[in-house]
Design a protein around this motif. Structure first.
Motif, PDB file in Angstrom:
ATOM      1  N   HIS A   1       2.393   4.580  -5.010  1.00 26.03           N
ATOM      2  CA  HIS A   1       2.410   6.035  -5.128  1.00 26.03           C
ATOM      3  C   HIS A   1       2.587   6.441  -6.598  1.00 26.03           C
ATOM      4  O   HIS A   1       2.860   5.590  -7.464  1.00 26.03           O
TER       5      HIS A   1
ATOM      6  N   ARG B   1      -5.205   1.304  -9.589  1.00 24.25           N
ATOM      7  CA  ARG B   1      -6.570   1.490  -9.087  1.00 24.25           C
ATOM      8  C   ARG B   1      -6.709   2.828  -8.372  1.00 24.25           C
ATOM      9  O   ARG B   1      -7.704   3.537  -8.541  1.00 24.25           O
ATOM     10  N   ARG B   2      -5.707   3.171  -7.569  1.00 22.59           N
ATOM     11  CA  ARG B   2      -5.787   4.374  -6.750  1.00 22.59           C
ATOM     12  C   ARG B   2      -5.720   5.649  -7.591  1.00 22.59           C
ATOM     13  O   ARG B   2      -6.462   6.609  -7.354  1.00 22.59           O
ATOM     14  N   HIS B   3      -4.873   5.678  -8.602  1.00 17.67           N
ATOM     15  CA  HIS B   3      -4.628   6.920  -9.341  1.00 17.67           C
ATOM     16  C   HIS B   3      -5.316   6.987 -10.702  1.00 17.67           C
ATOM     17  O   HIS B   3      -5.536   8.091 -11.213  1.00 17.67           O
TER      18      HIS B   3
ATOM     19  N   LEU C   1      -2.439  -1.727  -7.004  1.00 17.55           N
ATOM     20  CA  LEU C   1      -3.019  -0.691  -6.148  1.00 17.55           C
ATOM     21  C   LEU C   1      -2.778   0.701  -6.732  1.00 17.55           C
ATOM     22  O   LEU C   1      -3.656   1.569  -6.674  1.00 17.55           O
TER      23      LEU C   1
ATOM     24  N   ARG D   1       0.834  -1.207   0.000  1.00 24.39           N
ATOM     25  CA  ARG D   1       0.000   0.000   0.000  1.00 24.39           C
ATOM     26  C   ARG D   1       0.871   1.260   0.000  1.00 24.39           C
ATOM     27  O   ARG D   1       0.558   2.255  -0.647  1.00 24.39           O
TER      28      ARG D   1
END
Length: 325
Positions: A219, A259-261, A256, A215
């Motif tokens: 970034h 998906r996150r950005h 991640l 996690r």
């Protein structure tokens, strides 16, 4: 010998045997050291048709005889679908009986096994363990490496049917010597599809949650490195594991980050980049000098119909229309 079916155009390697010594030689050459003992004294007979797709080999085996076998570790994962006769497998102090219609994992790559065969017809997929690890690393959740299967039978009837349909589809493409499956991108995608189905069919250790480190590593810098690798290597047979290695993080962290950005997955982003390349190639081509199917294969799309559906979603037009100008 190499054989081209004049009706289907399918390309296979076929061998036949009508005596015990030849059967034993073929089995040992194909599946490693094996010792067999005939049961019942009937004449021996065997047919084997093989087709290869990347790191996966498809074997269609027919044995008109009964025998017991004692084999050394196979060195590969062998997934079977019994289409006729009976089979008894034993390994790890576990004995399993299979009837027509059932699918199974024969044995772990590093474990010896015994088997009893009785007039058997079986479809096999022989998978390199490194491909399994590569595909599992790209799956959602953190993966214990190396991946281990924890059972020999399908987790459900639905999983069994999914395996059968995926096997039939990918096997047919592997046999079709005239299709774009010979292209490395197509072959790689098709082989990974079958292995991903195996991971969804048989119980295994490739299921866990991302770690705190995963996690933390998800970034923007990770995303930028991953995107740069994808865009520079879209014409190569790359996986999510390859993207993660290029970004210096785990596959979980890459997933991640996307998906996150970006609200998508690395695989979906890679598909979109390849679609753009296909679009550009179709747009710049002179009509009559290239086909949509050839462009689809060039950019790793196994099924031309599925390629057309993805293309239309991305560009609101069919690829044939782009080609026509």
């Amino acid at each position: 010998m190499r054989f081209l079916d004049p009706v289907t155009g399918h390309m296979e390697q076929r061998v036949e045997a009508a005596d015990l010594d030849t059967v034993h030689q073929i089995l040992s050459t194909t599946y490693g050291a094996i010792r067999i003992a005939v049961v019942g004294g009937r004449p021996a007979g065997m047919r084997l048709a093989s087709a290869t797709l990347g790191s996966v080999r498809f074997d269609r085996v027919s044995l008109s005889m009964a025998f017991e076998a004692d084999g050394d570790p196979l060195g590969a994962y062998v997934f079977g679908q019994l289409t006729g006769g009976r089979v008894r497998h034993a390994s790890d102090r576990c004995v399993r009986h299979y009837l027509p219609g059932e699918v199974f994992l024969a044995a772990y790559p590093d474990h010896p096994y015994t088997a009893a065969i009785d007039d058997t017809a079986v479809d096999l997929a022989v998978v390199d363990p490194t491909l399994l690890d590569d595909v599992a690393e790209s799956a959602p959740g953190r993966v214990e490496r190396p991946v281990r299967f924890t059972g020999y039978q399908a987790v459900s009837t639905r999983a069994t049917e999914r395996w059968k349909s995926t096997y039939a589809y990918v096997h047919a493409e592997a046999r079709n010597g005239s299709s774009g499956v010979s292209h490395p991108l197509v072959a790689g995608n098709a082989a990974r599809l079958l292995v991903a189905t195996a991971l969804a069919t048989f119980p295994n250790t490739a299921l866990a949650e991302p770690t705190i480190e995963d996690r933390h590593d998800a970034h923007p810098a990770t995303l930028r490195r991953a995107i740069a690798f994808i865009e520079g290597n879209a014409d190569c047979d790359i996986s999510v594991a390859d993207i993660a290695r290029a970004a210096h993080v785990t596959a979980r962290a890459v997933q991640l980050a996307f998906r996150r950005h970006l609200g998508t997955t690395p695989s979906a982003y890679l598909r979109r980049v390849r679609l753009q390349h296909a679009h550009d190639q179709l747009h710049d081509a002179v009509p009559g000098t290239i086909t949509v199917s050839a462009v689809a294969a060039r950019w790793g799309f196994l099924n031309p119909s599925l390629f057309a559906a993805h293309y239309r979603t991305a560009f609101a037009v069919l690829p044939s229309r782009t080609l026509q100008g």
